[in-house]
Design a protein around this motif. Sequence first.
Motif, short mmCIF file in Angstrom:
data_model
loop_
_atom_site.label_atom_id
_atom_site.label_comp_id
_atom_site.label_asym_id
_atom_site.label_seq_id
_atom_site.Cartn_x
_atom_site.Cartn_y
_atom_site.Cartn_z
N SER A 188 -55.15 80.11 33.68
CA SER A 188 -56.11 81.10 34.18
C SER A 188 -56.93 81.72 33.04
O SER A 188 -58.05 82.18 33.26
CB SER A 188 -55.39 82.21 34.96
N LYS A 189 -56.39 81.72 31.83
CA LYS A 189 -57.10 82.27 30.67
C LYS A 189 -58.03 81.25 30.01
O LYS A 189 -58.86 81.60 29.19
CB LYS A 189 -56.09 82.75 29.61
N ASN A 190 -57.85 79.98 30.37
CA ASN A 190 -58.58 78.92 29.67
C ASN A 190 -59.41 78.04 30.59
O ASN A 190 -59.42 76.82 30.47
CB ASN A 190 -57.59 78.06 28.87
N GLY A 191 -60.07 78.68 31.54
CA GLY A 191 -60.98 77.95 32.41
C GLY A 191 -60.46 77.67 33.79
O GLY A 191 -61.20 77.17 34.65
N GLY A 192 -59.18 77.94 34.05
CA GLY A 192 -58.63 77.74 35.38
C GLY A 192 -59.03 78.84 36.34
O GLY A 192 -59.54 79.90 35.93
N ASN A 193 -58.79 78.61 37.62
CA ASN A 193 -59.14 79.60 38.64
C ASN A 193 -58.30 80.86 38.51
O ASN A 193 -57.11 80.79 38.20
CB ASN A 193 -58.94 78.97 40.03
N LYS A 194 -58.90 82.02 38.75
CA LYS A 194 -58.17 83.29 38.68
C LYS A 194 -57.03 83.32 39.69
O LYS A 194 -56.05 84.06 39.52
CB LYS A 194 -59.10 84.47 38.93
N SER A 195 -57.13 82.52 40.74
CA SER A 195 -56.07 82.48 41.75
C SER A 195 -54.73 82.06 41.14
O SER A 195 -53.66 82.42 41.64
CB SER A 195 -56.43 81.53 42.89
N LEU A 196 -54.77 81.32 40.04
CA LEU A 196 -53.54 80.91 39.36
C LEU A 196 -52.81 82.12 38.80
O LEU A 196 -51.58 82.21 38.86
CB LEU A 196 -53.84 79.90 38.24
N TYR A 197 -53.56 83.05 38.25
CA TYR A 197 -52.99 84.31 37.74
C TYR A 197 -52.39 85.10 38.90
O TYR A 197 -51.24 85.57 38.82
CB TYR A 197 -54.08 85.13 37.05
N ASP A 198 -53.15 85.25 39.98
CA ASP A 198 -52.68 86.02 41.13
C ASP A 198 -51.42 85.41 41.73
O ASP A 198 -50.50 86.12 42.15
CB ASP A 198 -53.78 86.09 42.19
N MET A 199 -51.39 84.09 41.75
CA MET A 199 -50.25 83.36 42.29
C MET A 199 -49.00 83.62 41.46
O MET A 199 -47.91 83.87 42.00
CB MET A 199 -50.59 81.86 42.26
N ALA A 200 -49.15 83.59 40.14
CA ALA A 200 -48.02 83.81 39.25
C ALA A 200 -47.48 85.24 39.39
O ALA A 200 -46.27 85.46 39.45
CB ALA A 200 -48.45 83.56 37.80
N VAL A 201 -48.39 86.20 39.48
CA VAL A 201 -47.97 87.60 39.65
C VAL A 201 -47.25 87.80 40.97
O VAL A 201 -46.19 88.44 41.02
CB VAL A 201 -49.19 88.54 39.56
N LYS A 202 -47.79 87.24 42.04
CA LYS A 202 -47.16 87.39 43.36
C LYS A 202 -45.78 86.74 43.38
O LYS A 202 -44.83 87.29 43.97
CB LYS A 202 -48.06 86.78 44.44
N HIS A 203 -45.67 85.58 42.75
CA HIS A 203 -44.37 84.90 42.68
C HIS A 203 -43.35 85.80 41.97
O HIS A 203 -42.21 85.94 42.44
CB HIS A 203 -44.51 83.58 41.93
N ALA A 204 -43.76 86.40 40.87
CA ALA A 204 -42.86 87.27 40.11
C ALA A 204 -42.46 88.50 40.94
O ALA A 204 -41.30 88.92 40.91
CB ALA A 204 -43.52 87.71 38.81
N GLU A 205 -43.40 89.05 41.67
CA GLU A 205 -43.12 90.23 42.50
C GLU A 205 -42.17 89.89 43.64
O GLU A 205 -41.21 90.63 43.92
CB GLU A 205 -44.42 90.80 43.07
N THR A 206 -42.44 88.77 44.31
CA THR A 206 -41.60 88.36 45.44
C THR A 206 -40.18 88.04 44.97
O THR A 206 -39.20 88.41 45.63
CB THR A 206 -42.21 87.14 46.15
N THR A 207 -40.08 87.36 43.85
CA THR A 207 -38.77 87.03 43.29
C THR A 207 -38.02 88.29 42.90
O THR A 207 -36.81 88.42 43.14
CB THR A 207 -38.94 86.10 42.07
N MET A 208 -38.71 89.24 42.30
CA MET A 208 -38.11 90.50 41.90
C MET A 208 -37.54 91.24 43.11
O MET A 208 -36.47 91.85 43.04
CB MET A 208 -39.18 91.36 41.21
N LYS A 209 -38.22 91.14 44.21
CA LYS A 209 -37.82 91.85 45.43
C LYS A 209 -36.64 91.19 46.13
O LYS A 209 -35.77 91.88 46.69
CB LYS A 209 -39.01 91.91 46.39
N ASN A 210 -36.57 89.87 46.10
CA ASN A 210 -35.62 89.15 46.95
C ASN A 210 -34.49 88.42 46.24
O ASN A 210 -33.52 88.01 46.89
CB ASN A 210 -36.38 88.12 47.80
N GLN A 211 -34.58 88.22 44.93
CA GLN A 211 -33.65 87.29 44.27
C GLN A 211 -32.54 87.98 43.48
O GLN A 211 -31.72 87.32 42.87
CB GLN A 211 -34.44 86.35 43.35
N PHE A 212 -32.49 89.33 43.55
CA PHE A 212 -31.53 90.04 42.72
C PHE A 212 -30.61 90.93 43.54
O PHE A 212 -31.00 91.49 44.55
CB PHE A 212 -32.27 90.88 41.67
N ARG A 213 -29.38 91.05 43.04
CA ARG A 213 -28.41 91.96 43.66
C ARG A 213 -28.68 93.39 43.19
O ARG A 213 -29.51 93.62 42.31
CB ARG A 213 -26.99 91.52 43.29
#
Length: 421
Positions: free
Chosen positions: A195-220
Amino acid sequence: MKKTILFALTIALTITLTIVLISSRKKEKKSFNIDQNLEYCVAQANKTLAVLPDSLGIPRNVAPGSKDWNLVGYKDWTSGFWPGILWYLYEYTGDEVWKEKADKYTRFLTPLSVRSATDHDLGFQVYCSFGNGYRLTKNQEFKDVILKTSDTLATLYNPKVGTILSWPEMVKKMNWPHNTIIDNMINLEMLFEASKNGGNKSLYDMAVKHAETTMKNQFRKDYSVYHVVVYDTVTGKKIKAVTHQGYGDETMWARGQGWAIYGYTMVYRETKDPKFLDFAHKVTKIYLDRLPKDLIPYWDFDAPNIPNAPRDASAAALVASGLIELSTYTKDAALAKTYLDKAEAMLEELSSKRYQSANINSSFLLHSTGHYPNKSEIDYSIIYADYYYIEALLRLKKLKEGKDLFAPLSTNKFISLKKDN
Protein backbone atom coordinates in the motif's frame (compact mmCIF):
# COMPACT_ATOMS: atom_id res chain seq x y z
CA MET A 1 55.51 -0.32 62.70
CA LYS A 2 54.51 2.29 60.12
CA LYS A 3 56.31 0.34 57.40
CA THR A 4 54.47 -2.83 58.43
CA ILE A 5 51.10 -1.06 58.29
CA LEU A 6 51.97 0.54 54.94
CA PHE A 7 53.08 -2.81 53.55
CA ALA A 8 49.85 -4.45 54.77
CA LEU A 9 47.76 -1.69 53.20
CA THR A 10 49.64 -2.05 49.92
CA ILE A 11 49.02 -5.78 49.91
CA ALA A 12 45.32 -5.27 50.71
CA LEU A 13 44.98 -2.66 47.97
CA THR A 14 46.71 -4.94 45.47
CA ILE A 15 44.38 -7.83 46.35
CA THR A 16 41.33 -5.57 46.07
CA LEU A 17 42.41 -4.24 42.67
CA THR A 18 43.10 -7.79 41.47
CA ILE A 19 39.64 -8.93 42.55
CA VAL A 20 38.06 -5.93 40.82
CA LEU A 21 40.06 -6.61 37.65
CA ILE A 22 39.15 -10.31 37.62
CA SER A 23 35.50 -9.46 38.26
CA SER A 24 35.61 -6.90 35.45
CA ARG A 25 37.11 -9.44 33.06
CA LYS A 26 34.45 -11.98 33.97
CA LYS A 27 31.78 -9.44 33.18
CA GLU A 28 33.46 -8.70 29.85
CA LYS A 29 33.48 -12.38 29.02
CA LYS A 30 29.81 -12.66 29.86
CA SER A 31 28.76 -9.73 27.65
CA PHE A 32 26.84 -10.91 24.61
CA ASN A 33 28.93 -10.77 21.44
CA ILE A 34 26.52 -10.00 18.60
CA ASP A 35 29.10 -10.01 15.81
CA GLN A 36 30.55 -13.31 16.94
CA ASN A 37 27.15 -14.94 16.58
CA LEU A 38 26.47 -13.26 13.25
CA GLU A 39 29.81 -14.63 12.02
CA TYR A 40 28.64 -18.02 13.27
CA CYS A 41 25.56 -17.65 11.04
CA VAL A 42 27.79 -16.81 8.07
CA ALA A 43 29.87 -19.94 8.65
CA GLN A 44 26.84 -22.21 9.08
CA ALA A 45 25.12 -20.84 5.97
CA ASN A 46 28.28 -21.44 3.97
CA LYS A 47 28.16 -25.08 5.07
CA THR A 48 24.54 -25.31 3.90
CA LEU A 49 25.30 -23.74 0.52
CA ALA A 50 28.10 -26.26 0.01
CA VAL A 51 25.67 -29.19 0.13
CA LEU A 52 22.61 -27.75 -1.59
CA PRO A 53 21.82 -29.18 -5.04
CA ASP A 54 21.81 -27.06 -8.21
CA SER A 55 18.09 -27.79 -8.56
CA LEU A 56 17.36 -25.03 -6.02
CA GLY A 57 15.80 -27.17 -3.34
CA ILE A 58 15.07 -24.94 -0.36
CA PRO A 59 16.15 -25.98 3.17
CA ARG A 60 13.25 -26.56 5.56
CA ASN A 61 14.44 -28.72 8.46
CA VAL A 62 17.00 -31.15 9.83
CA ALA A 63 15.84 -34.15 11.85
CA PRO A 64 17.46 -34.99 15.21
CA GLY A 65 20.55 -37.12 14.65
CA SER A 66 20.86 -36.10 10.99
CA LYS A 67 23.17 -33.66 9.25
CA ASP A 68 21.05 -33.39 6.12
CA TRP A 69 18.52 -30.71 5.31
CA ASN A 70 15.10 -31.82 4.13
CA LEU A 71 14.42 -29.70 1.05
CA VAL A 72 11.16 -28.25 -0.29
CA GLY A 73 9.96 -26.45 -3.41
CA TYR A 74 8.77 -22.89 -3.81
CA LYS A 75 5.15 -23.76 -2.92
CA ASP A 76 6.03 -24.81 0.64
CA TRP A 77 4.96 -22.24 3.24
CA THR A 78 8.54 -21.98 4.55
CA SER A 79 10.12 -21.29 1.15
CA GLY A 80 10.78 -17.59 1.80
CA PHE A 81 12.87 -18.01 4.94
CA TRP A 82 16.07 -19.32 3.29
CA PRO A 83 16.31 -16.49 0.73
CA GLY A 84 15.44 -14.12 3.58
CA ILE A 85 18.40 -15.46 5.58
CA LEU A 86 20.65 -14.94 2.57
CA TRP A 87 19.52 -11.31 2.31
CA TYR A 88 20.29 -10.81 6.00
CA LEU A 89 23.75 -12.30 5.47
CA TYR A 90 24.29 -9.87 2.60
CA GLU A 91 23.14 -7.02 4.82
CA TYR A 92 25.59 -8.01 7.54
CA THR A 93 28.62 -8.75 5.38
CA GLY A 94 28.10 -6.48 2.38
CA ASP A 95 29.54 -9.36 0.34
CA GLU A 96 28.19 -9.52 -3.22
CA VAL A 97 28.36 -13.33 -3.13
CA TRP A 98 25.54 -13.38 -0.59
CA LYS A 99 23.56 -10.93 -2.71
CA GLU A 100 23.91 -13.21 -5.75
CA LYS A 101 22.75 -16.25 -3.77
CA ALA A 102 19.86 -14.32 -2.21
CA ASP A 103 18.77 -13.04 -5.62
CA LYS A 104 18.95 -16.53 -7.10
CA TYR A 105 16.79 -18.19 -4.44
CA THR A 106 14.40 -15.24 -4.27
CA ARG A 107 13.65 -15.35 -8.00
CA PHE A 108 12.92 -19.05 -7.66
CA LEU A 109 9.73 -17.99 -5.83
CA THR A 110 8.50 -15.69 -8.62
CA PRO A 111 5.69 -18.06 -9.74
CA LEU A 112 3.93 -17.36 -6.42
CA SER A 113 3.04 -13.91 -7.72
CA VAL A 114 1.15 -15.20 -10.75
CA ARG A 115 -0.79 -18.14 -9.34
CA SER A 116 -4.05 -18.13 -7.40
CA ALA A 117 -3.94 -17.98 -3.61
CA THR A 118 -4.03 -21.44 -2.06
CA ASP A 119 -3.51 -20.18 1.50
CA HIS A 120 -2.45 -17.16 3.55
CA ASP A 121 1.28 -17.95 3.57
CA LEU A 122 2.09 -15.74 0.59
CA GLY A 123 3.26 -13.07 3.02
CA PHE A 124 5.78 -15.40 4.66
CA GLN A 125 6.96 -16.68 1.30
CA VAL A 126 7.22 -13.42 -0.61
CA TYR A 127 7.87 -10.76 1.99
CA CYS A 128 10.73 -12.59 3.73
CA SER A 129 12.39 -13.05 0.33
CA PHE A 130 11.37 -10.30 -2.09
CA GLY A 131 10.55 -7.93 0.77
CA ASN A 132 14.05 -8.08 2.24
CA GLY A 133 15.50 -7.97 -1.24
CA TYR A 134 13.57 -4.81 -2.07
CA ARG A 135 14.50 -3.21 1.27
CA LEU A 136 18.20 -3.68 0.51
CA THR A 137 18.36 -3.14 -3.26
CA LYS A 138 15.22 -1.22 -4.31
CA ASN A 139 15.04 -3.55 -7.29
CA GLN A 140 11.82 -2.66 -9.13
CA GLU A 141 11.26 -6.27 -10.20
CA PHE A 142 11.05 -7.23 -6.54
CA LYS A 143 8.58 -4.43 -5.91
CA ASP A 144 6.38 -5.67 -8.77
CA VAL A 145 6.30 -9.17 -7.29
CA ILE A 146 5.30 -7.77 -3.88
CA LEU A 147 2.46 -5.77 -5.47
CA LYS A 148 1.18 -8.69 -7.54
CA THR A 149 1.35 -11.10 -4.62
CA SER A 150 -0.43 -8.67 -2.32
CA ASP A 151 -3.31 -8.45 -4.77
CA THR A 152 -3.40 -12.25 -4.85
CA LEU A 153 -3.44 -12.49 -1.05
CA ALA A 154 -6.26 -9.94 -0.98
CA THR A 155 -8.51 -12.39 -2.84
CA LEU A 156 -8.72 -14.41 0.38
CA TYR A 157 -10.13 -11.46 2.32
CA ASN A 158 -13.77 -11.75 3.38
CA PRO A 159 -15.24 -8.26 4.00
CA LYS A 160 -18.19 -9.71 5.90
CA VAL A 161 -15.88 -11.36 8.41
CA GLY A 162 -13.11 -8.79 8.27
CA THR A 163 -10.18 -11.21 8.00
CA ILE A 164 -8.13 -13.10 5.43
CA LEU A 165 -8.99 -16.77 4.98
CA SER A 166 -6.00 -18.81 6.16
CA TRP A 167 -6.61 -22.37 5.04
CA PRO A 168 -9.00 -22.84 2.09
CA GLU A 169 -8.48 -26.60 2.26
CA MET A 170 -9.91 -26.65 5.78
CA VAL A 171 -13.24 -25.24 4.62
CA LYS A 172 -14.39 -28.70 3.55
CA LYS A 173 -11.88 -30.88 5.38
CA MET A 174 -12.71 -29.53 8.86
CA ASN A 175 -15.97 -27.76 8.05
CA TRP A 176 -14.37 -24.41 8.91
CA PRO A 177 -16.28 -22.03 6.56
CA HIS A 178 -13.90 -19.11 7.07
CA ASN A 179 -10.88 -19.80 9.26
CA THR A 180 -8.18 -17.40 10.40
CA ILE A 181 -5.03 -18.41 12.23
CA ILE A 182 -2.86 -16.14 14.38
CA ASP A 183 0.12 -16.77 12.06
CA ASN A 184 -1.76 -14.70 9.48
CA MET A 185 -0.83 -11.52 11.38
CA ILE A 186 2.67 -11.74 9.92
CA ASN A 187 1.36 -11.68 6.34
CA LEU A 188 -0.16 -8.24 6.92
CA GLU A 189 3.29 -6.68 6.65
CA MET A 190 3.35 -7.37 2.92
CA LEU A 191 -0.03 -5.67 2.47
CA PHE A 192 1.18 -2.60 4.37
CA GLU A 193 4.33 -2.49 2.27
CA ALA A 194 2.40 -2.79 -0.98
CA SER A 195 0.00 0.00 0.00
CA LYS A 196 3.00 2.33 0.52
CA ASN A 197 4.62 1.45 -2.79
CA GLY A 198 1.95 1.87 -5.43
CA GLY A 199 -0.61 -0.68 -4.27
CA ASN A 200 -4.26 0.11 -3.63
CA LYS A 201 -5.09 1.80 -0.31
CA SER A 202 -7.62 -0.98 0.24
CA LEU A 203 -4.67 -3.24 1.09
CA TYR A 204 -3.87 -1.02 4.08
CA ASP A 205 -7.52 -0.95 5.17
CA MET A 206 -7.73 -4.72 4.81
CA ALA A 207 -4.67 -5.28 6.99
CA VAL A 208 -5.96 -2.95 9.70
CA LYS A 209 -9.40 -4.57 9.72
CA HIS A 210 -7.84 -8.03 9.92
CA ALA A 211 -5.78 -6.95 12.93
CA GLU A 212 -8.83 -5.41 14.63
CA THR A 213 -11.04 -8.44 14.03
CA THR A 214 -8.34 -10.82 15.24
CA MET A 215 -7.77 -8.69 18.33
CA LYS A 216 -11.48 -8.88 19.13
CA ASN A 217 -12.05 -12.59 18.54
CA GLN A 218 -8.81 -14.56 18.85
CA PHE A 219 -7.75 -13.91 22.44
CA ARG A 220 -8.78 -15.14 25.87
CA LYS A 221 -9.39 -12.81 28.79
CA ASP A 222 -5.78 -13.22 29.91
CA TYR A 223 -4.56 -12.23 26.39
CA SER A 224 -3.30 -15.67 25.49
CA VAL A 225 -4.16 -16.56 21.91
CA TYR A 226 -6.23 -19.22 20.20
CA HIS A 227 -4.55 -20.65 17.13
CA VAL A 228 -7.67 -20.66 14.92
CA VAL A 229 -10.98 -18.82 14.87
CA VAL A 230 -13.77 -20.11 12.65
CA TYR A 231 -16.30 -17.60 11.30
CA ASP A 232 -19.70 -17.80 9.62
CA THR A 233 -19.34 -16.49 6.07
CA VAL A 234 -22.94 -15.22 5.95
CA THR A 235 -23.19 -13.38 9.27
CA GLY A 236 -19.48 -12.79 9.80
CA LYS A 237 -19.84 -13.93 13.39
CA LYS A 238 -17.40 -16.08 15.31
CA ILE A 239 -18.43 -19.74 15.46
CA LYS A 240 -15.65 -21.15 17.62
CA ALA A 241 -11.98 -20.88 18.57
CA VAL A 242 -9.51 -23.79 18.69
CA THR A 243 -5.79 -24.29 19.21
CA HIS A 244 -4.96 -26.63 16.35
CA GLN A 245 -1.20 -26.84 16.94
CA GLY A 246 -1.25 -26.49 20.72
CA TYR A 247 -1.82 -29.11 23.41
CA GLY A 248 -5.49 -28.23 23.78
CA ASP A 249 -7.98 -25.58 22.74
CA GLU A 250 -7.53 -23.64 26.00
CA THR A 251 -3.73 -23.93 26.27
CA MET A 252 -1.11 -21.34 25.34
CA TRP A 253 0.78 -22.52 22.28
CA ALA A 254 4.19 -20.83 22.43
CA ARG A 255 4.76 -19.92 18.78
CA GLY A 256 1.18 -18.74 18.43
CA GLN A 257 1.74 -16.23 21.23
CA GLY A 258 4.96 -15.26 19.46
CA TRP A 259 3.09 -14.50 16.23
CA ALA A 260 0.79 -12.24 18.25
CA ILE A 261 3.67 -10.35 19.90
CA TYR A 262 5.54 -9.87 16.64
CA GLY A 263 2.38 -9.19 14.62
CA TYR A 264 0.82 -6.49 16.78
CA THR A 265 4.17 -4.76 17.22
CA MET A 266 4.48 -4.61 13.44
CA VAL A 267 0.88 -3.36 13.02
CA TYR A 268 1.60 -0.52 15.44
CA ARG A 269 4.71 0.37 13.43
CA GLU A 270 2.63 0.62 10.26
CA THR A 271 -0.41 2.40 11.72
CA LYS A 272 0.88 4.26 14.80
CA ASP A 273 -2.52 3.48 16.34
CA PRO A 274 -2.03 3.34 20.16
CA LYS A 275 -4.58 0.54 20.57
CA PHE A 276 -2.26 -1.84 18.72
CA LEU A 277 0.73 -0.85 20.87
CA ASP A 278 -1.34 -1.34 24.02
CA PHE A 279 -2.39 -4.77 22.77
CA ALA A 280 1.19 -5.70 21.93
CA HIS A 281 2.11 -4.97 25.55
CA LYS A 282 -0.75 -7.14 26.82
CA VAL A 283 0.04 -10.20 24.69
CA THR A 284 3.73 -9.82 25.60
CA LYS A 285 3.15 -9.66 29.35
CA ILE A 286 1.54 -13.07 29.70
CA TYR A 287 4.26 -14.64 27.57
CA LEU A 288 7.07 -13.14 29.65
CA ASP A 289 5.29 -13.86 32.93
CA ARG A 290 5.01 -17.55 32.14
CA LEU A 291 8.46 -18.21 30.67
CA PRO A 292 10.82 -20.70 32.34
CA LYS A 293 13.98 -19.25 33.89
CA ASP A 294 16.12 -19.84 30.79
CA LEU A 295 13.59 -17.87 28.68
CA ILE A 296 13.15 -20.59 26.04
CA PRO A 297 9.52 -21.73 26.04
CA TYR A 298 8.25 -25.27 26.01
CA TRP A 299 6.30 -25.87 22.80
CA ASP A 300 3.08 -25.23 24.77
CA PHE A 301 3.07 -23.41 28.11
CA ASP A 302 0.48 -25.90 29.39
CA ALA A 303 2.04 -29.12 28.09
CA PRO A 304 1.40 -31.78 30.77
CA ASN A 305 4.93 -33.22 30.76
CA ILE A 306 6.84 -30.02 31.59
CA PRO A 307 9.81 -29.95 32.33
CA ASN A 308 10.28 -32.91 29.99
CA ALA A 309 8.29 -31.37 27.13
CA PRO A 310 10.12 -30.28 23.96
CA ARG A 311 11.24 -26.67 23.74
CA ASP A 312 10.61 -24.35 20.82
CA ALA A 313 13.66 -22.31 19.84
CA SER A 314 11.69 -20.88 16.90
CA ALA A 315 9.25 -19.20 19.29
CA ALA A 316 12.14 -17.81 21.34
CA ALA A 317 13.87 -16.35 18.27
CA LEU A 318 10.60 -14.90 16.95
CA VAL A 319 9.78 -13.24 20.27
CA ALA A 320 13.32 -11.92 20.74
CA SER A 321 13.07 -10.15 17.40
CA GLY A 322 9.63 -8.77 18.21
CA LEU A 323 10.71 -7.57 21.67
CA ILE A 324 13.66 -5.64 20.27
CA GLU A 325 11.30 -3.70 18.02
CA LEU A 326 8.67 -3.30 20.74
CA SER A 327 11.28 -1.82 23.08
CA THR A 328 11.77 1.07 20.65
CA TYR A 329 8.08 2.07 20.84
CA THR A 330 7.77 1.78 24.62
CA LYS A 331 7.65 5.16 26.39
CA ASP A 332 8.06 3.59 29.82
CA ALA A 333 11.87 3.49 30.08
CA ALA A 334 11.89 0.70 32.67
CA LEU A 335 9.58 -1.48 30.56
CA ALA A 336 11.58 -0.77 27.41
CA LYS A 337 14.74 -1.87 29.21
CA THR A 338 12.98 -5.03 30.43
CA TYR A 339 11.99 -5.91 26.87
CA LEU A 340 15.49 -5.31 25.56
CA ASP A 341 17.18 -7.15 28.42
CA LYS A 342 14.86 -10.13 27.99
CA ALA A 343 15.45 -10.20 24.23
CA GLU A 344 19.20 -10.12 24.68
CA ALA A 345 19.03 -12.86 27.32
CA MET A 346 16.92 -14.99 24.97
CA LEU A 347 19.49 -14.55 22.21
CA GLU A 348 22.32 -15.32 24.62
CA GLU A 349 20.67 -18.62 25.56
CA LEU A 350 19.94 -19.45 21.93
CA SER A 351 23.60 -18.71 21.19
CA SER A 352 24.82 -21.17 23.81
CA LYS A 353 26.06 -24.71 23.18
CA ARG A 354 22.65 -25.90 24.29
CA TYR A 355 20.95 -24.41 21.22
CA GLN A 356 23.47 -23.59 18.50
CA SER A 357 23.82 -26.42 15.99
CA ALA A 358 27.57 -25.89 15.43
CA ASN A 359 28.98 -29.19 14.10
CA ILE A 360 25.80 -31.19 14.72
CA ASN A 361 24.34 -29.90 11.44
CA SER A 362 24.61 -26.74 9.32
CA SER A 363 21.51 -24.96 10.60
CA PHE A 364 21.86 -22.14 13.12
CA LEU A 365 19.71 -23.58 15.92
CA LEU A 366 18.59 -26.86 17.46
CA HIS A 367 15.43 -27.74 19.40
CA SER A 368 12.46 -26.25 17.57
CA THR A 369 8.99 -27.77 17.50
CA GLY A 370 6.83 -27.54 14.40
CA HIS A 371 3.46 -29.27 14.81
CA TYR A 372 3.56 -31.40 17.95
CA PRO A 373 -0.03 -32.77 17.82
CA ASN A 374 0.66 -33.91 14.26
CA LYS A 375 3.95 -35.50 15.39
CA SER A 376 5.74 -33.30 12.88
CA GLU A 377 9.15 -31.61 13.28
CA ILE A 378 9.54 -32.31 17.00
CA ASP A 379 12.95 -31.25 18.35
CA TYR A 380 14.13 -30.38 14.83
CA SER A 381 16.28 -27.64 13.42
CA ILE A 382 13.77 -25.56 11.45
CA ILE A 383 14.50 -22.83 8.91
CA TYR A 384 12.18 -20.19 10.37
CA ALA A 385 13.95 -20.44 13.73
CA ASP A 386 17.17 -19.56 11.91
CA TYR A 387 15.46 -16.69 10.07
CA TYR A 388 14.15 -14.97 13.19
CA TYR A 389 17.41 -15.65 15.02
CA ILE A 390 19.55 -13.79 12.49
CA GLU A 391 16.89 -11.09 12.17
CA ALA A 392 16.95 -10.58 15.94
CA LEU A 393 20.77 -10.44 16.00
CA LEU A 394 20.79 -7.79 13.28
CA ARG A 395 18.07 -5.78 15.01
CA LEU A 396 20.01 -5.88 18.27
CA LYS A 397 23.21 -4.82 16.52
CA LYS A 398 21.45 -1.87 14.88
CA LEU A 399 19.81 -0.82 18.11
CA LYS A 400 23.11 -0.94 20.02
CA GLU A 401 24.69 1.18 17.27
CA GLY A 402 21.84 3.70 17.29
CA LYS A 403 20.62 2.81 13.79
CA ASP A 404 17.19 2.39 12.24
CA LEU A 405 16.06 -1.23 12.64
CA PHE A 406 14.75 -1.37 9.09
CA ALA A 407 17.37 0.57 7.15
CA PRO A 408 20.32 -1.31 5.63
CA LEU A 409 22.95 -1.94 8.28
CA SER A 410 25.54 0.20 6.50
CA THR A 411 24.81 2.27 3.42
CA ASN A 412 28.51 2.14 2.57
CA LYS A 413 28.13 -1.55 1.86
CA PHE A 414 25.43 -1.07 -0.74
CA ILE A 415 27.22 0.50 -3.68
CA SER A 416 25.04 -1.66 -5.94
CA LEU A 417 21.90 0.30 -4.97
CA LYS A 418 22.29 2.71 -7.90
CA LYS A 419 22.57 -0.19 -10.33
CA ASP A 420 19.26 -1.62 -9.19
CA ASN A 421 17.27 1.62 -9.12
